[in-house]
Design a protein around this motif. Structure first.
Motif, PDB file in Angstrom:
ATOM      1  N   TRP A 169       1.342  -5.494  -3.406  1.00  0.00           N
ATOM      2  CA  TRP A 169       0.318  -4.643  -4.013  1.00  0.00           C
ATOM      3  C   TRP A 169      -0.334  -5.347  -5.196  1.00  0.00           C
ATOM      4  O   TRP A 169      -1.539  -5.268  -5.384  1.00  0.00           O
ATOM      5  N   ASN A 170       0.469  -6.041  -5.997  1.00  0.00           N
ATOM      6  CA  ASN A 170      -0.105  -6.768  -7.120  1.00  0.00           C
ATOM      7  C   ASN A 170      -1.130  -7.794  -6.639  1.00  0.00           C
ATOM      8  O   ASN A 170      -2.187  -7.989  -7.237  1.00  0.00           O
ATOM      9  N   TYR A 171      -0.788  -8.447  -5.525  1.00  0.00           N
ATOM     10  CA  TYR A 171      -1.700  -9.469  -4.987  1.00  0.00           C
ATOM     11  C   TYR A 171      -2.990  -8.837  -4.490  1.00  0.00           C
ATOM     12  O   TYR A 171      -4.087  -9.286  -4.834  1.00  0.00           O
ATOM     13  N   ILE A 172      -2.877  -7.784  -3.679  1.00  0.00           N
ATOM     14  CA  ILE A 172      -4.078  -7.171  -3.122  1.00  0.00           C
ATOM     15  C   ILE A 172      -4.936  -6.558  -4.226  1.00  0.00           C
ATOM     16  O   ILE A 172      -6.155  -6.613  -4.191  1.00  0.00           O
ATOM     17  N   PHE A 173      -4.285  -5.980  -5.249  1.00  0.00           N
ATOM     18  CA  PHE A 173      -5.040  -5.441  -6.380  1.00  0.00           C
ATOM     19  C   PHE A 173      -5.824  -6.547  -7.083  1.00  0.00           C
ATOM     20  O   PHE A 173      -6.995  -6.388  -7.401  1.00  0.00           O
ATOM     21  N   TRP A 204      -0.218  -0.719   7.869  1.00  0.00           N
ATOM     22  CA  TRP A 204       0.934  -0.358   8.702  1.00  0.00           C
ATOM     23  C   TRP A 204       1.744   0.710   7.991  1.00  0.00           C
ATOM     24  O   TRP A 204       1.740   0.810   6.762  1.00  0.00           O
ATOM     25  N   ARG A 205       2.434   1.516   8.774  1.00  0.00           N
ATOM     26  CA  ARG A 205       3.246   2.586   8.202  1.00  0.00           C
ATOM     27  C   ARG A 205       4.478   2.012   7.528  1.00  0.00           C
ATOM     28  O   ARG A 205       5.120   1.103   8.044  1.00  0.00           O
ATOM     29  N   GLU A 206       4.823   2.572   6.368  1.00  0.00           N
ATOM     30  CA  GLU A 206       6.056   2.201   5.683  1.00  0.00           C
ATOM     31  C   GLU A 206       6.987   3.396   5.661  1.00  0.00           C
ATOM     32  O   GLU A 206       6.548   4.545   5.611  1.00  0.00           O
ATOM     33  N   ARG A 227      -2.097   4.124   0.835  1.00  0.00           N
ATOM     34  CA  ARG A 227      -0.731   4.097   0.302  1.00  0.00           C
ATOM     35  C   ARG A 227      -0.210   5.519   0.129  1.00  0.00           C
ATOM     36  O   ARG A 227       0.954   5.806   0.413  1.00  0.00           O
ATOM     37  N   ASP A 228      -1.092   6.427  -0.324  1.00  0.00           N
ATOM     38  CA  ASP A 228      -0.694   7.827  -0.470  1.00  0.00           C
ATOM     39  C   ASP A 228      -0.347   8.456   0.881  1.00  0.00           C
ATOM     40  O   ASP A 228       0.421   9.415   0.954  1.00  0.00           O
TER      41      ASP A 228
END
Length: 269
Positions: free
Chosen positions: A252-256, A228-230, A203-204
């Protein structure tokens, strides 16, 4: 959806079969080459789960790092074979025996890739910088003593050093350099590799991520994660869905929650 290769090397996709029973009978093998196992099947199942998205993605260049038997790169080539403008495929492996077995597997299924016996993508960084639209990686992820990493032969397929991250941490910046603006990375991780931390690091670097396949075996918990690139103007769903970037926090909440729970569970065991 699952991939079945029969004794004659025929390739079929079955929509009505559970992914965990994906099977392969090798058309070529070598005692020093890693044969497809649960991790290989999980990675191909992730590609099959994204089959329509991959076809609609219209990749120009696809690559596998660490091709082993050629099971994954051949499966990807067959998934995209119907494309009118077929992508150009590359496959690398540090093990010269794996390069030969991959060649045989590709030829048996009448698909082609440019094969290189090299460490990760050494020799391709300048040639393919910013050009790879799809990259697939089943890295050496097993936690081992550091001295076992990169020794060549069969052990090179799994020896990952402390936390299984020695090779993974080298591959991620390479992938960042090679992936195009629309590039996708499908990479397999063990829960012990701390995939949550990897997602935060990516993400960074400007990447979104999601779990495509999550699988627990008797010995390990596997995750195939897609990156994938954002960008400011990009939709998170441009990797294949339709969710606007403003909804990425939910992703992100889901993957976390998924990775944190699984990592905690493994640690407690």
């Amino acid at each position: 959806m699952s991939v079945i290769w029969d004794a004659k090397g025929s390739f079929k996709i079955f929509d009505d079969m559970p992914p965990r029973i994906a099977q392969i009978r090798l058309v070529s093998s070598h005692p020093q080459v890693y044969a497809p196992c649960d991790d290989s099947y999980a990675l191909v199942d992730a590609l099959l789960a994204d089959r329509k998205k991959l076809i609609d993605h219209h990749p120009t260049i696809c690559m596998e790092v660490g091709s082993g038997s050629g099971y994954v790169i051949t499966s990807l080539a067959l998934i995209l074979k119907s494309e009118s403008n077929s992508p150009h495929f590359f496959a690398t492996d540090v093990n010269p025996h794996a390069t030969l077995v991959t060649r045989d597997t590709l030829e048996a299924h009448e698909v082609h890739a440019e094969l290189l016996t090299t460490n990760i993508t050494s020799g391709l960084e300048k040639r393919l910088a910013g050009m790879v639209d799809v990259m697939v990686v089943n890295p050496p992820y097993v936690p081992t003593p550091e001295e076992e990493v990169g020794n060549g032969g069969l052990s090179a397929a799994w020896a990952g050093g402390e936390n299984g991250r020695a090779v993974i941490d080298k591959i991620l910046p390479v992938a960042d350099n090679l992936l195009s603006e629309k590039g996708w990375l499908y990479m397999l991780f063990l829960a012990a590799n701390d995939p949550l931390q990897i997602c935060l690091e990516m993400r960074d670097r400007g990447y979104g991520s999601k779990i495509v396949v999550q699988r627990s075996t008797e010995e390990e918990t596997l995750h195939v994660i897609k990156f994938w690139r954002e960008s400011e103007n990009q939709m998170e769903g441009s990797e294949g869905g339709s969710t606007p970037k403003s909804g990425s926090q939910k992703g992100w909440n889901y993957i976390f929650s998924q990775l944190s729970r699984l990592t905690f569970r493994e640690t407690r065991q």
